[in-house]
Every structure is written in C-alpha cells, then in structure tokens.
Design a protein around this motif. Structure first.
Motif, short mmCIF file in Angstrom:
data_model
loop_
_atom_site.label_atom_id
_atom_site.label_comp_id
_atom_site.label_asym_id
_atom_site.label_seq_id
_atom_site.Cartn_x
_atom_site.Cartn_y
_atom_site.Cartn_z
N ARG A 196 25.18 45.54 23.26
CA ARG A 196 24.52 46.14 22.11
C ARG A 196 23.12 45.55 21.98
NH1 ARG A 196 29.64 45.77 18.23
NH2 ARG A 196 30.60 47.72 18.89
N ASP B 79 22.80 40.54 8.00
CA ASP B 79 24.23 40.75 7.78
C ASP B 79 24.74 41.91 8.62
OD1 ASP B 79 24.20 38.69 5.92
OD2 ASP B 79 24.14 40.04 4.17
N ALA C 89 27.43 41.56 11.68
CA ALA C 89 28.69 42.28 11.55
C ALA C 89 28.92 43.18 12.76
CB ALA C 89 28.70 43.11 10.26
N ARG C 90 27.87 43.83 13.26
CA ARG C 90 28.01 44.71 14.44
C ARG C 90 28.33 43.90 15.69
NH1 ARG C 90 26.71 50.21 14.31
NH2 ARG C 90 27.77 50.06 16.31
N SER D 252 30.17 41.23 15.69
CA SER D 252 31.54 40.77 15.53
C SER D 252 32.55 41.91 15.66
CB SER D 252 31.72 40.10 14.17
OG SER D 252 30.88 38.97 14.08
N ALA D 253 32.09 43.15 15.57
CA ALA D 253 33.00 44.31 15.61
C ALA D 253 33.54 44.55 17.00
CB ALA D 253 32.27 45.54 15.10
#
Length: 177
Positions: free
Chosen positions: A114, A169, A173-174, A176-177
């Motif tokens: 990513r 944030d 979060a992306r 960790s997804a």
C-alpha cells in the motif's frame, strides 16, 4: 511483511506535515530525497536541480533513495519514506521516455504494497525555494504517479483532506487492516 511505507502524491499536498506527525508518534521517517538534493544544489552550482536537469536530479534521487533504504534495513517497526525510489524512477522515466529501468529498479527494491497518496489540494499548495513549479505541474505529476504505482503492483490509497492528526490515524489504520 514489508515495513517500508511510501507517502507520495501531489506536491504541496501535505506530505511533510503528515510525516512530522508520524515522527512525533515515534515512527521512523525518511525525508524526501528531492528536497535534500535541491538544498545541496542551491548551496552549490545547481547543476542537478529538477528545473535545470530533471534526468540528473532523478538519478541523484534514485541513488539517495537506495542509500536510505539500506540505512533503514536493520530498523524495526514502520518506516515512512517521503517519496523515495519509485517517485525518483518515475521522474527519470518521464524525463527520458525509458520505463524499462523504472520497472527493473522498482521490482528489485519493493516497498509495502500500500502506498499512500496525498491528492491535489490547492488550498494548502505553496511554492518555495524547493518547489518552484506551478500547481498544474504538481497535478500532472500526481496523475503520472497514480498510474505508475498500480502498474508496478502497488495499491494506492488516497489520503483524505482532513487534519494532520486524522490523516495519520487513517494511514495507520489502513496499514493495520
């Protein structure tokens, strides 16, 4: 899992502010090769400035990006790169018309799948000593990068136009997804 994460996108789109927030939160951050090169060139003869000699500038950015990656090879945790190798290789391919080198080089030096892109944001765009191009040129570069990253097998994630804290944030979060 690859811990090397690229933050790229539109010049003047808030990358530096976001990277400072990530640094403040304890993450390793590698400053943009292009800005470091421009600072050196402005203090010297200016031969490899992007507006004077884009291929020379891009070649220096490629070398610096590879050195940055090597310097971070033993670090743990997420490591965030302000632009880096893919952007430099894409600039050289754009300047020379030769994409083979970009595909070869970027295939050998992968980052996290990513990649996070800052979209054009005219309300915060500012020209300075290191960013002398017009906003329209920044948008054109952004559009090239939006095509290059998927062509190299990356998943582009467009960052929202929101506060720096909320952007950080969102990005974390992306990851960790």
């Amino acid at each position: 899992m690859n811990r090397f994460v690229i933050l790229s996108g539109c010049s003047g789109g808030g990358k530096s502010s976001l990277l400072e927030e990530l640094r403040r939160r304890g993450h390793a951050v590698i400053d943009e090769p292009g800005r470091r090169i421009v600072a050196e060139e402005l203090a010297g003869d200016g031969a490899a400035l992007p507006w004077n000699d884009l291929p020379a500038f891009a070649r220096r950015a490629i070398a610096l990006s590879i050195a940055d990656r090597a310097a971070m090879s033993d670090r743990t945790g997420w490591i965030f790169f302000d632009r880096g190798l893919v952007d430099a290789a894409a600039a050289l391919a754009h300047a020379t018309g030769d994409e083979r080198m970009m595909h070869d080089l970027c295939g050998r030096h992968r980052y996290h799948d990513r990649v996070f892109l800052t979209p054009p944001w005219p309300e915060i765009y500012v020209k300075d000593d290191a960013r002398q191009h017009a906003f329209a040129e920044a948008v054109a570069e952004y559009e090239r990068l939006c095509a290059v990253y998927p062509a190299l097998g990356y998943e582009p994630v467009i960052l929202p136009k929101t506060s720096v804290s909320k952007r950080a944030d969102f990005l974390l979060a992306r990851l960790s997804a």
